[in-house]
Design a protein around this motif. Structure first.
Motif, short mmCIF file in Angstrom:
data_model
loop_
_atom_site.label_atom_id
_atom_site.label_comp_id
_atom_site.label_asym_id
_atom_site.label_seq_id
_atom_site.Cartn_x
_atom_site.Cartn_y
_atom_site.Cartn_z
N ALA A 20 -5.29 38.13 -37.69
CA ALA A 20 -4.53 39.22 -38.32
C ALA A 20 -3.05 38.85 -38.44
CB ALA A 20 -4.70 40.50 -37.52
N LYS A 21 -2.51 38.24 -37.39
CA LYS A 21 -1.10 37.86 -37.40
C LYS A 21 -0.84 36.74 -38.41
CE LYS A 21 0.22 39.29 -32.73
NZ LYS A 21 0.74 38.85 -31.40
N ILE A 22 -1.79 35.80 -38.52
CA ILE A 22 -1.65 34.71 -39.48
C ILE A 22 -1.59 35.26 -40.91
CG2 ILE A 22 -2.87 32.76 -40.55
CD1 ILE A 22 -3.96 32.13 -37.71
N MET A 23 -2.51 36.15 -41.23
CA MET A 23 -2.56 36.74 -42.56
C MET A 23 -1.28 37.51 -42.87
SD MET A 23 -5.52 35.69 -43.70
CE MET A 23 -6.07 36.71 -45.06
N GLU A 24 -0.80 38.24 -41.86
CA GLU A 24 0.41 39.05 -42.04
C GLU A 24 1.63 38.15 -42.24
OE1 GLU A 24 3.19 42.25 -39.55
OE2 GLU A 24 1.24 41.61 -38.75
N LYS A 25 1.79 37.15 -41.39
CA LYS A 25 2.98 36.28 -41.47
C LYS A 25 3.01 35.47 -42.76
CE LYS A 25 3.62 35.69 -36.45
NZ LYS A 25 3.60 34.73 -35.32
N LEU A 26 1.85 35.05 -43.24
CA LEU A 26 1.79 34.21 -44.44
C LEU A 26 1.68 35.03 -45.72
CD1 LEU A 26 -0.57 31.33 -43.23
CD2 LEU A 26 1.92 31.42 -43.19
N GLY A 27 1.52 36.35 -45.57
CA GLY A 27 1.41 37.22 -46.74
C GLY A 27 0.12 37.01 -47.51
N LEU A 28 -0.97 36.70 -46.79
CA LEU A 28 -2.26 36.45 -47.43
C LEU A 28 -3.15 37.68 -47.33
CD1 LEU A 28 -2.88 32.88 -45.94
CD2 LEU A 28 -1.82 33.47 -48.12
N LYS A 29 -4.02 37.84 -48.35
CA LYS A 29 -4.86 39.04 -48.40
C LYS A 29 -6.35 38.74 -48.20
CE LYS A 29 -1.27 41.53 -49.50
NZ LYS A 29 -0.66 42.46 -48.51
N SER A 30 -6.76 37.49 -48.36
CA SER A 30 -8.18 37.17 -48.28
C SER A 30 -8.38 35.77 -47.73
CB SER A 30 -8.82 37.26 -49.67
OG SER A 30 -8.26 36.29 -50.54
N ARG A 31 -9.64 35.48 -47.36
CA ARG A 31 -9.95 34.15 -46.83
C ARG A 31 -9.78 33.06 -47.90
NH1 ARG A 31 -14.26 30.84 -46.58
NH2 ARG A 31 -14.19 29.27 -44.93
N PRO A 32 -10.18 33.31 -49.18
CA PRO A 32 -9.92 32.27 -50.20
C PRO A 32 -8.44 31.91 -50.31
CG PRO A 32 -11.52 33.84 -51.03
CD PRO A 32 -11.03 34.39 -49.72
N GLU A 33 -7.57 32.89 -50.18
CA GLU A 33 -6.14 32.61 -50.21
C GLU A 33 -5.75 31.76 -49.01
OE1 GLU A 33 -3.82 36.15 -50.45
OE2 GLU A 33 -4.49 36.66 -52.48
N LEU A 34 -6.34 32.05 -47.86
CA LEU A 34 -6.04 31.28 -46.65
C LEU A 34 -6.53 29.84 -46.80
CD1 LEU A 34 -6.21 32.43 -43.01
CD2 LEU A 34 -7.41 30.34 -43.63
N VAL A 35 -7.72 29.66 -47.40
CA VAL A 35 -8.25 28.31 -47.63
C VAL A 35 -7.32 27.53 -48.56
CG1 VAL A 35 -10.14 26.97 -48.64
CG2 VAL A 35 -10.65 28.99 -47.23
N GLU A 36 -6.87 28.18 -49.63
CA GLU A 36 -5.95 27.52 -50.58
C GLU A 36 -4.65 27.13 -49.88
OE1 GLU A 36 -3.74 28.42 -54.87
OE2 GLU A 36 -5.03 29.93 -53.95
N TYR A 37 -4.16 28.02 -49.02
CA TYR A 37 -2.93 27.73 -48.29
C TYR A 37 -3.12 26.54 -47.35
CZ TYR A 37 1.20 28.44 -45.37
OH TYR A 37 2.39 28.26 -44.70
N ALA A 38 -4.26 26.51 -46.65
CA ALA A 38 -4.54 25.42 -45.72
C ALA A 38 -4.65 24.08 -46.46
CB ALA A 38 -5.83 25.71 -44.95
N LEU A 39 -5.23 24.11 -47.66
CA LEU A 39 -5.33 22.90 -48.46
C LEU A 39 -3.95 22.38 -48.86
CD1 LEU A 39 -8.36 23.80 -50.77
CD2 LEU A 39 -8.26 21.90 -49.15
#
Length: 215
Positions: A189-208
């Motif tokens: 939850a904190k990761i999503m909040e700090k990075l301003g991400l809304k979904s797992r696909p967005e998180l995957v794109e960010y990690a890439l």
């Protein structure tokens, strides 16, 4: 050493070719009028050094071509030729893979020194511009650190992020990191909040983009 010259002015290509071919250790094997042709000549001749003009309208710019050539043909050392004595230009060309930077109005001796320097695997920067480069690098590094939300993540959150991106469930992540499932949920939850991400696909794109999937 084999050299390719890329410049949109025929008189410049001709003039530089005469100077370089007069040197016992240099041979101009090809010339190009824009970035696309420069790429083609590098692919064909595999030169040791490419002299690349930055501005070559209306063809592809030297800055764009430098990035492509340095990526696909890393053995070719790229020395940028330009009229612009500007640290912003310098910063961008080096970031795009150039090995050096020399002004078109520089003395012949400086051009020859620059070519031999980059051919030996070193970087050539005029002494006056070196100070500007260091100053600009420090400035941009500070700006990047201040604005990048990745720097807000804790060490544990940086460990959790790539595992989430790879598709591991909360229980699997908890077992890998020896923490509770509830703690994993809090970190996510904190990761999503700090990075301003809304979904797992967005998180995957960010990690890439951050090259975290091999973490």
């Amino acid at each position: 050493m084999k050299i390719v010259i890329a410049d949109d002015h025929a008189v410049v290509r001709s003039g530089f070719s005469m100077i370089l071919n007069y040197q016992p250790d240099m041979e101009v094997v090809a010339t190009a009028a824009d970035g696309i042709e420069a790429y083609q000549m590098v692919a064909k001749h595999n030169p040791d050094v490419l002299l690349m003009d930055l501005s070559m309208p209306p063809g592809e710019s030297g800055l764009i071509a430098t990035g492509k050539i340095s990526s696909d043909y890393p053995d070719t050392r790229i020395l940028i030729l330009t009229m612009y004595d500007d640290e912003e230009y310098l910063f961008h060309v080096l970031k795009n893979g150039a090995a050096g930077y020399v002004l078109k109005n520089a003395p012949d001796e400086e051009l020859l020194t620059a070519i031999r320097t980059v051919h030996q695997g070193e970087t050539y920067i005029h002494s006056k511009m070196a100070t500007s480069l260091v100053r600009e690098f420090i400035k941009k590094d500070q700006e990047s650190s201040d604005s990048d939300p990745f720097n807000l993540l804790t060490k544990r959150e940086i460990e959790v992020l790539p595992l989430v991106a790879k598709g591991y469930g909360n229980k699997e992540i908890a077992e890998k990191l020896f923490i509770s499932v509830k703690t994993v949920e809090v970190h996510k939850a904190k990761i999503m909040e700090k990075l301003g991400l809304k979904s797992r696909p967005e998180l995957v794109e960010y990690a890439l983009k951050k090259k975290l999937l091999d973490f």
